[in-house]
Design a protein around this motif. Sequence first.
Motif, PDB file in Angstrom:
ATOM      1  N   ALA A  74       6.449   7.437 -10.583  1.00 23.99           N
ATOM      2  CA  ALA A  74       6.698   6.571 -11.745  1.00 23.99           C
ATOM      3  C   ALA A  74       5.668   5.445 -11.821  1.00 23.99           C
ATOM      4  O   ALA A  74       5.395   4.922 -12.903  1.00 23.99           O
ATOM      5  N   LYS A  75       5.118   5.076 -10.663  1.00 21.97           N
ATOM      6  CA  LYS A  75       4.127   3.998 -10.617  1.00 21.97           C
ATOM      7  C   LYS A  75       2.714   4.526 -10.418  1.00 21.97           C
ATOM      8  O   LYS A  75       1.777   3.740 -10.265  1.00 21.97           O
ATOM      9  N   ASN A  76       2.561   5.853 -10.386  1.00 22.55           N
ATOM     10  CA  ASN A  76       1.232   6.452 -10.170  1.00 22.55           C
ATOM     11  C   ASN A  76       0.557   5.891  -8.915  1.00 22.55           C
ATOM     12  O   ASN A  76      -0.642   5.591  -8.924  1.00 22.55           O
ATOM     13  N   THR A  77       1.316   5.769  -7.850  1.00 22.09           N
ATOM     14  CA  THR A  77       0.809   5.125  -6.649  1.00 22.09           C
ATOM     15  C   THR A  77       1.202   5.913  -5.402  1.00 22.09           C
ATOM     16  O   THR A  77       2.327   6.414  -5.309  1.00 22.09           O
ATOM     17  N   VAL A  78       0.259   5.995  -4.475  1.00 25.89           N
ATOM     18  CA  VAL A  78       0.524   6.568  -3.161  1.00 25.89           C
ATOM     19  C   VAL A  78       0.314   5.473  -2.128  1.00 25.89           C
ATOM     20  O   VAL A  78      -0.545   4.597  -2.303  1.00 25.89           O
ATOM     21  N   TYR A  79       1.104   5.516  -1.068  1.00 25.51           N
ATOM     22  CA  TYR A  79       1.072   4.483  -0.046  1.00 25.51           C
ATOM     23  C   TYR A  79       0.777   5.087   1.325  1.00 25.51           C
ATOM     24  O   TYR A  79       1.042   6.254   1.574  1.00 25.51           O
ATOM     25  N   LEU A  80       0.267   4.248   2.199  1.00 30.19           N
ATOM     26  CA  LEU A  80       0.123   4.622   3.599  1.00 30.19           C
ATOM     27  C   LEU A  80       0.625   3.448   4.431  1.00 30.19           C
ATOM     28  O   LEU A  80      -0.030   2.411   4.496  1.00 30.19           O
ATOM     29  N   GLN A  81       1.795   3.621   5.014  1.00 31.10           N
ATOM     30  CA  GLN A  81       2.354   2.613   5.918  1.00 31.10           C
ATOM     31  C   GLN A  81       1.828   2.879   7.312  1.00 31.10           C
ATOM     32  O   GLN A  81       2.022   3.966   7.859  1.00 31.10           O
ATOM     33  N   MET A  82       1.159   1.894   7.874  1.00 33.47           N
ATOM     34  CA  MET A  82       0.529   2.053   9.181  1.00 33.47           C
ATOM     35  C   MET A  82       1.186   1.093  10.164  1.00 33.47           C
ATOM     36  O   MET A  82       1.111  -0.130   9.977  1.00 33.47           O
ATOM     37  N   ASN A  83       1.822   1.643  11.165  1.00 32.40           N
ATOM     38  CA  ASN A  83       2.499   0.852  12.197  1.00 32.40           C
ATOM     39  C   ASN A  83       1.829   1.076  13.550  1.00 32.40           C
ATOM     40  O   ASN A  83       1.090   2.044  13.736  1.00 32.40           O
ATOM     41  N   SER A  84       2.116   0.196  14.481  1.00 31.47           N
ATOM     42  CA  SER A  84       1.571   0.299  15.848  1.00 31.47           C
ATOM     43  C   SER A  84       0.071   0.526  15.811  1.00 31.47           C
ATOM     44  O   SER A  84      -0.460   1.417  16.494  1.00 31.47           O
ATOM     45  N   LEU A  85      -0.601  -0.264  15.041  1.00 34.75           N
ATOM     46  CA  LEU A  85      -2.041  -0.075  14.859  1.00 34.75           C
ATOM     47  C   LEU A  85      -2.808  -0.314  16.149  1.00 34.75           C
ATOM     48  O   LEU A  85      -2.442  -1.166  16.968  1.00 34.75           O
ATOM     49  N   LYS A  86      -3.879   0.459  16.313  1.00 28.39           N
ATOM     50  CA  LYS A  86      -4.735   0.390  17.486  1.00 28.39           C
ATOM     51  C   LYS A  86      -6.151   0.051  17.037  1.00 28.39           C
ATOM     52  O   LYS A  86      -6.525   0.347  15.892  1.00 28.39           O
ATOM     53  N   PRO A  87      -6.948  -0.516  17.929  1.00 25.80           N
ATOM     54  CA  PRO A  87      -8.345  -0.796  17.557  1.00 25.80           C
ATOM     55  C   PRO A  87      -9.079   0.438  17.056  1.00 25.80           C
ATOM     56  O   PRO A  87      -9.944   0.332  16.174  1.00 25.80           O
ATOM     57  N   GLU A  88      -8.750   1.605  17.571  1.00 22.00           N
ATOM     58  CA  GLU A  88      -9.419   2.833  17.132  1.00 22.00           C
ATOM     59  C   GLU A  88      -9.006   3.267  15.727  1.00 22.00           C
ATOM     60  O   GLU A  88      -9.562   4.224  15.183  1.00 22.00           O
ATOM     61  N   ASP A  89      -8.046   2.588  15.130  1.00 23.12           N
ATOM     62  CA  ASP A  89      -7.698   2.854  13.726  1.00 23.12           C
ATOM     63  C   ASP A  89      -8.637   2.114  12.772  1.00 23.12           C
ATOM     64  O   ASP A  89      -8.550   2.320  11.557  1.00 23.12           O
ATOM     65  N   THR A  90      -9.494   1.268  13.313  1.00 20.79           N
ATOM     66  CA  THR A  90     -10.444   0.543  12.476  1.00 20.79           C
ATOM     67  C   THR A  90     -11.357   1.517  11.739  1.00 20.79           C
ATOM     68  O   THR A  90     -11.992   2.382  12.340  1.00 20.79           O
ATOM     69  N   ALA A  91     -11.386   1.396  10.414  1.00 19.79           N
ATOM     70  CA  ALA A  91     -12.157   2.320   9.585  1.00 19.79           C
ATOM     71  C   ALA A  91     -12.063   1.887   8.127  1.00 19.79           C
ATOM     72  O   ALA A  91     -11.232   1.041   7.773  1.00 19.79           O
ATOM     73  N   VAL A  92     -12.880   2.498   7.326  1.00 23.44           N
ATOM     74  CA  VAL A  92     -12.692   2.420   5.875  1.00 23.44           C
ATOM     75  C   VAL A  92     -11.755   3.554   5.488  1.00 23.44           C
ATOM     76  O   VAL A  92     -12.006   4.710   5.842  1.00 23.44           O
ATOM     77  N   TYR A  93     -10.693   3.224   4.795  1.00 24.15           N
ATOM     78  CA  TYR A  93      -9.685   4.197   4.398  1.00 24.15           C
ATOM     79  C   TYR A  93      -9.858   4.544   2.924  1.00 24.15           C
ATOM     80  O   TYR A  93     -10.007   3.657   2.074  1.00 24.15           O
ATOM     81  N   TYR A  94      -9.823   5.840   2.644  1.00 17.82           N
ATOM     82  CA  TYR A  94     -10.012   6.349   1.293  1.00 17.82           C
ATOM     83  C   TYR A  94      -8.786   7.140   0.856  1.00 17.82           C
ATOM     84  O   TYR A  94      -8.218   7.900   1.644  1.00 17.82           O
ATOM     85  N   CYS A  95      -8.408   6.998  -0.404  1.00 18.83           N
ATOM     86  CA  CYS A  95      -7.412   7.902  -0.958  1.00 18.83           C
ATOM     87  C   CYS A  95      -8.134   8.962  -1.780  1.00 18.83           C
ATOM     88  O   CYS A  95      -9.241   8.739  -2.274  1.00 18.83           O
ATOM     89  N   ALA A  96      -7.486  10.107  -1.891  1.00 12.47           N
ATOM     90  CA  ALA A  96      -8.091  11.234  -2.585  1.00 12.47           C
ATOM     91  C   ALA A  96      -7.010  12.078  -3.235  1.00 12.47           C
ATOM     92  O   ALA A  96      -5.839  12.035  -2.830  1.00 12.47           O
TER      93      ALA A  96
END
Length: 120
Positions: A74-96
């Motif tokens: 209904a909102k034309n939106t996708v989400y990514l909830q990220m928990n317990s983040l680690k330094p190795e999660d550092t990145a540029v995140y892209y939706c597709a």
Amino acid sequence: VQLQASGGGLVQAGGSLRLSCAASGRTFSSYVMGWFRQAPGKERDFVAAISWSGGSTYYGDSVKGRFTISRDNAKNTVYLQMNSLKPEDTAVYYCAADHEFGARSGYDYWGQGTLVTVSS
């Protein structure tokens, strides 16, 4: 479809962040949506994907149990909830967006990235 990702930022290890990706157009529900990430000096990796209605999801091995993909058609939106983040999660995140469910590459439409930095 045009995609606009947002929500990136700086977070400490163990923290949480939620990314959003807003899509233009009236056919959002006809697309499978995915999240990918690219760390400095590395190739782009698959993170998560969600089916047209949101009833099915799958994840890359490195984020299983920590990240959750969801969508609101209904909102034309996708989400990514990220928990317990680690330094190795550092990145540029892209939706597709794509028309087929099950792929981990080769998506047809891409948004600009949003940077996530996880400090130790």
